[in-house]
Design a protein around this motif. Structure first.
Motif, PDB file in Angstrom:
ATOM      1  N   VAL A   1      -0.891  -1.823 -17.086  1.00 32.45           N
ATOM      2  CA  VAL A   1      -2.142  -1.899 -16.329  1.00 32.45           C
ATOM      3  C   VAL A   1      -1.837  -1.960 -14.839  1.00 32.45           C
ATOM      4  O   VAL A   1      -2.480  -1.281 -14.022  1.00 32.45           O
ATOM      5  N   GLU A   2      -0.852  -2.770 -14.480  1.00 32.58           N
ATOM      6  CA  GLU A   2      -0.505  -2.925 -13.067  1.00 32.58           C
ATOM      7  C   GLU A   2      -0.083  -1.599 -12.454  1.00 32.58           C
ATOM      8  O   GLU A   2      -0.376  -1.316 -11.285  1.00 32.58           O
ATOM      9  N   GLY A   3       0.609  -0.775 -13.245  1.00 34.93           N
ATOM     10  CA  GLY A   3       1.030   0.521 -12.741  1.00 34.93           C
ATOM     11  C   GLY A   3      -0.153   1.404 -12.364  1.00 34.93           C
ATOM     12  O   GLY A   3      -0.143   2.079 -11.337  1.00 34.93           O
ATOM     13  N   PHE A   4      -1.190   1.397 -13.203  1.00 36.10           N
ATOM     14  CA  PHE A   4      -2.393   2.164 -12.889  1.00 36.10           C
ATOM     15  C   PHE A   4      -3.110   1.585 -11.668  1.00 36.10           C
ATOM     16  O   PHE A   4      -3.607   2.335 -10.810  1.00 36.10           O
ATOM     17  N   GLN A   5      -3.166   0.273 -11.583  1.00 35.53           N
ATOM     18  CA  GLN A   5      -3.821  -0.353 -10.431  1.00 35.53           C
ATOM     19  C   GLN A   5      -3.089   0.002  -9.144  1.00 35.53           C
ATOM     20  O   GLN A   5      -3.714   0.332  -8.122  1.00 35.53           O
ATOM     21  N   GLN A   6      -1.767  -0.057  -9.178  1.00 37.95           N
ATOM     22  CA  GLN A   6      -0.975   0.285  -8.001  1.00 37.95           C
ATOM     23  C   GLN A   6      -1.198   1.740  -7.595  1.00 37.95           C
ATOM     24  O   GLN A   6      -1.321   2.059  -6.412  1.00 37.95           O
ATOM     25  N   ALA A   7      -1.241   2.610  -8.583  1.00 42.99           N
ATOM     26  CA  ALA A   7      -1.425   4.027  -8.301  1.00 42.99           C
ATOM     27  C   ALA A   7      -2.775   4.292  -7.654  1.00 42.99           C
ATOM     28  O   ALA A   7      -2.888   5.102  -6.728  1.00 42.99           O
TER      29      ALA A   7
ATOM     30  N   ASN B   1      -9.053 -10.090 -14.520  1.00 40.51           N
ATOM     31  CA  ASN B   1      -9.054 -10.239 -13.063  1.00 40.51           C
ATOM     32  C   ASN B   1      -8.143 -11.370 -12.605  1.00 40.51           C
ATOM     33  O   ASN B   1      -8.396 -12.019 -11.597  1.00 40.51           O
ATOM     34  N   LEU B   2      -7.078 -11.590 -13.343  1.00 36.12           N
ATOM     35  CA  LEU B   2      -6.188 -12.698 -13.026  1.00 36.12           C
ATOM     36  C   LEU B   2      -5.504 -12.512 -11.680  1.00 36.12           C
ATOM     37  O   LEU B   2      -5.139 -13.476 -11.010  1.00 36.12           O
ATOM     38  N   ASP B   3      -5.309 -11.274 -11.237  1.00 33.66           N
ATOM     39  CA  ASP B   3      -4.648 -11.017  -9.964  1.00 33.66           C
ATOM     40  C   ASP B   3      -5.630 -10.665  -8.856  1.00 33.66           C
ATOM     41  O   ASP B   3      -5.224 -10.237  -7.775  1.00 33.66           O
ATOM     42  N   GLY B   4      -6.925 -10.794  -9.101  1.00 34.16           N
ATOM     43  CA  GLY B   4      -7.928 -10.504  -8.075  1.00 34.16           C
ATOM     44  C   GLY B   4      -8.175  -9.032  -7.834  1.00 34.16           C
ATOM     45  O   GLY B   4      -8.767  -8.658  -6.817  1.00 34.16           O
ATOM     46  N   PHE B   5      -7.767  -8.182  -8.772  1.00 35.30           N
ATOM     47  CA  PHE B   5      -7.898  -6.747  -8.570  1.00 35.30           C
ATOM     48  C   PHE B   5      -9.356  -6.315  -8.431  1.00 35.30           C
ATOM     49  O   PHE B   5      -9.658  -5.323  -7.754  1.00 35.30           O
TER      50      PHE B   5
ATOM     51  N   TYR C   1       0.167  -5.926  -4.026  1.00 36.61           N
ATOM     52  CA  TYR C   1      -0.058  -5.241  -2.768  1.00 36.61           C
ATOM     53  C   TYR C   1       1.226  -5.008  -1.990  1.00 36.61           C
ATOM     54  O   TYR C   1       1.296  -4.110  -1.164  1.00 36.61           O
ATOM     55  N   SER C   2       2.260  -5.775  -2.271  1.00 33.31           N
ATOM     56  CA  SER C   2       3.525  -5.573  -1.564  1.00 33.31           C
ATOM     57  C   SER C   2       4.250  -4.328  -2.024  1.00 33.31           C
ATOM     58  O   SER C   2       5.126  -3.823  -1.330  1.00 33.31           O
ATOM     59  N   ILE C   3       3.894  -3.822  -3.194  1.00 35.77           N
ATOM     60  CA  ILE C   3       4.598  -2.638  -3.690  1.00 35.77           C
ATOM     61  C   ILE C   3       3.692  -1.408  -3.746  1.00 35.77           C
ATOM     62  O   ILE C   3       4.003  -0.425  -4.388  1.00 35.77           O
TER      63      ILE C   3
ATOM     64  N   LEU D   1       5.259   1.821  -2.686  1.00 34.68           N
ATOM     65  CA  LEU D   1       6.062   2.402  -3.750  1.00 34.68           C
ATOM     66  C   LEU D   1       5.184   3.172  -4.725  1.00 34.68           C
ATOM     67  O   LEU D   1       5.596   4.188  -5.286  1.00 34.68           O
ATOM     68  N   ALA D   2       3.968   2.684  -4.884  1.00 32.62           N
ATOM     69  CA  ALA D   2       3.040   3.388  -5.768  1.00 32.62           C
ATOM     70  C   ALA D   2       2.715   4.767  -5.219  1.00 32.62           C
ATOM     71  O   ALA D   2       2.595   5.738  -5.959  1.00 32.62           O
TER      72      ALA D   2
END
Length: 493
Positions: free
Chosen positions: A42-48, A229-233, A7-9, A12-13
């Motif tokens: 995966v994180e890149g898609f979630q951020q986007a 769901n390791l990061d709570g997404f 969530y901090s970035i 940037l997404a």
């Protein structure tokens, strides 16, 4: 820690997925959004995806204009000083050509397509880089993206297109807005209302199929999501387009189309959300410190910098020279909340602040900042769809069907009223169909103050006389004009 990093970035997404959107909007001759490294994880898609939601919280969109500001002024929800130079006053008298309004109208158009273009960019990469994603992330992320695209197009059509389609079938084939499904230097084609509604519905149906994987459905055991769901997404599903939020939006879209067949589909969808959706009714006690009633959100946006956005608009006891102030005068207050009936409706007692000493007496809405939050709040969940709307849709469908069922309609109205501390039930035997419909409208007015609902409600029904406006309504007031650049590019309205 990983969740915090995600969530901090997010900003940037936004930058990563939307680098050329404004250029498409401001100059339709620029190149496509360039390739990016964003979508290799995966994180890149979630951020986007989250970046698209952040885009929706822009002040031109649901952080201001399309939630509590311009759209509410157009719905006559406030009393606004007649000498005010604020855009809200110009909106309340439908002076769309005024300089205060032109920039806002252009901004709503541009920012909406900005978000849509960002969504389309992610959708492009979600197919080309599909191997990066597990089945759950692929399904949920794509399902949410399609819902965002549908939601933004739907509101653009409701603003810049025509209403009252149920009694004006000739308007269905009239050109409205472009429906953008790609990222290109070429302008999307302008389509008819009928074609746009078909595309919105198609996006929402595909979204629902994908969101069968949504944890909110309970279709799978919690262990099914442990490895992804390791990061709570996948937590806090009411802050994103979940399965039931999409179904609720589908009900809203069917109601706008307005045919008997569509209203039957709206009824079916709304009942499904009521019977199976994940929500908890707010209470008098919880509403005091949570006036947006977030437990009832089918979807809400987490909006940052709320104090800054609301500064000067919602004030304690504003003076006559506070021209930005948005208040409710005593006459409207007493009418809407049926004060003479003696109801202790907490939509009035908890969500309005009496402006002591104001002449004439007025009230300030405090839906987005309770007394406690005014000091500490940095972000607030702004609702896009809440569960009471589904009850009102069901009530309207029952009341206005070919064979009206007033008893069923009144039952659903009473369900909401009891959950607002109104324990005097409406009695179906005492009401004809027209009176039931009037009660539905009154409930809308009480329930959705500051949420950007009433203008669309009046427009959908083609109401000529709306509460709070002395003149008659028509298409010149209901339809926002296209930005000049769109007219110059050959759009017709």
């Amino acid at each position: 820690m990983k969740n915090k990093l995600l969530y901090s970035i997010l900003l940037l997404a936004v930058i990563a997925i939307l680098p050329a959107c404004n250029e498409w909007l401001n100059d339709h001759s620029k190149s496509q959004v360039p390739e990016t490294e964003q979508f290799k994880t995966v994180e890149g898609f979630q951020q986007a995806l989250i970046g698209c939601y952040i885009g929706m919280t822009d002040n031109m969109l649901y952080g201001k204009n399309l939630s509590w500001y311009l759209i509410e002024a157009m719905g006559q929800q406030y009393s606004i000083a007649g000498t005010s130079a604020a855009a809200a006053y110009r909106a309340s008298v439908y002076e769309f050509a005024h300089s205060q309004m032109v920039g806002n109208i252009e901004g709503i158009w541009a920012k909406s397509y900005n978000v849509i273009t960002g969504v389309n960019n992610v959708l492009k990469f979600i197919e080309t880089n599909k191997s990066v994603l597990d089945n759950i992330n692929y399904s949920v992320i794509k399902g949410e993206l399609l819902a965002i695209r549908a939601y933004c197009h739907f509101d653009l059509m409701r603003l810049f297109g025509y209403g009252d389609l149920a009694s004006r079938p000739q308007m269905r084939t009239r050109l409205a807005i472009p429906y953008s499904t790609g990222v290109s230097k070429d302008m999307p084609a302008q389509l008819s209302h009928e074609a746009i509604l078909a595309l919105i519905i198609a996006d929402l149906k595909e979204s629902l199929e994908l969101l069968e994987q949504d944890p909110i459905t309970g279709n799978y055991d919690a262990s099914y999501y442990e490895n992804v769901n390791l990061d709570g997404f996948f937590n806090r599903r009411s802050e994103r387009f979940n399965y039931y939020a999409v179904k609720a939006l589908l009900a809203r879209v069917y109601m706008w189309e307005g045919s008997a067949a569509s209203k039957n589909l709206a009824l079916e969808a709304a009942l499904d959300v009521i019977d199976n959706g994940v929500y908890t009714w707010a209470t008098d006690g919880t509403a005091e410190n949570d006036p947006t009633m977030s437990s009832e959100h089918l979807i809400g946006l987490n909006v940052s910098r709320v104090q800054e956005r609301l500064l000067g608009y919602f004030m304690s006891s504003p003076s006559n020279t506070d021209y930005l102030a948005l208040v409710i005068n005593v006459g409207r207050h007493n009418l809407v909340y049926e004060v003479d009936a003696g109801y202790l409706d907490f939509r009035r007692t908890r969500m309005l602040e009496t402006n002591a000493g104001s002449t004439p007496l007025s009230y300030t809405p405090k839906k987005y900042l309770s007394a406690a939050q005014q000091v500490t709040a940095r972000s607030v969940n702004f609702p896009l769809i809440r569960i009471p709307e589904m009850y009102y849709i069901v009530a309207e469908c029952y009341a206005t069907s070919a064979t009206p069922d007033r008893a069923a309609a009144v039952q659903y109205l009473n369900d909401v009223r009891r959950n607002r501390a109104i324990y005097t039930d409406l009695v179906a035997a005492d009401l004809n169909t027209e009176q039931v419909v009037a009660e539905i409208m009154k409930e809308y007015m009480k329930e959705f103050l500051c949420e950007g609902v009433m203008f669309y409600y009046y427009k959908r029904l083609g109401m000529i006389d709306i509460p709070g406006y002395a003149s008659s309504m028509d298409d010149s007031k209901y339809v926002l004009p296209y930005p000049d650049i769109e007219i110059q590019s050959g759009r017709v309205q």
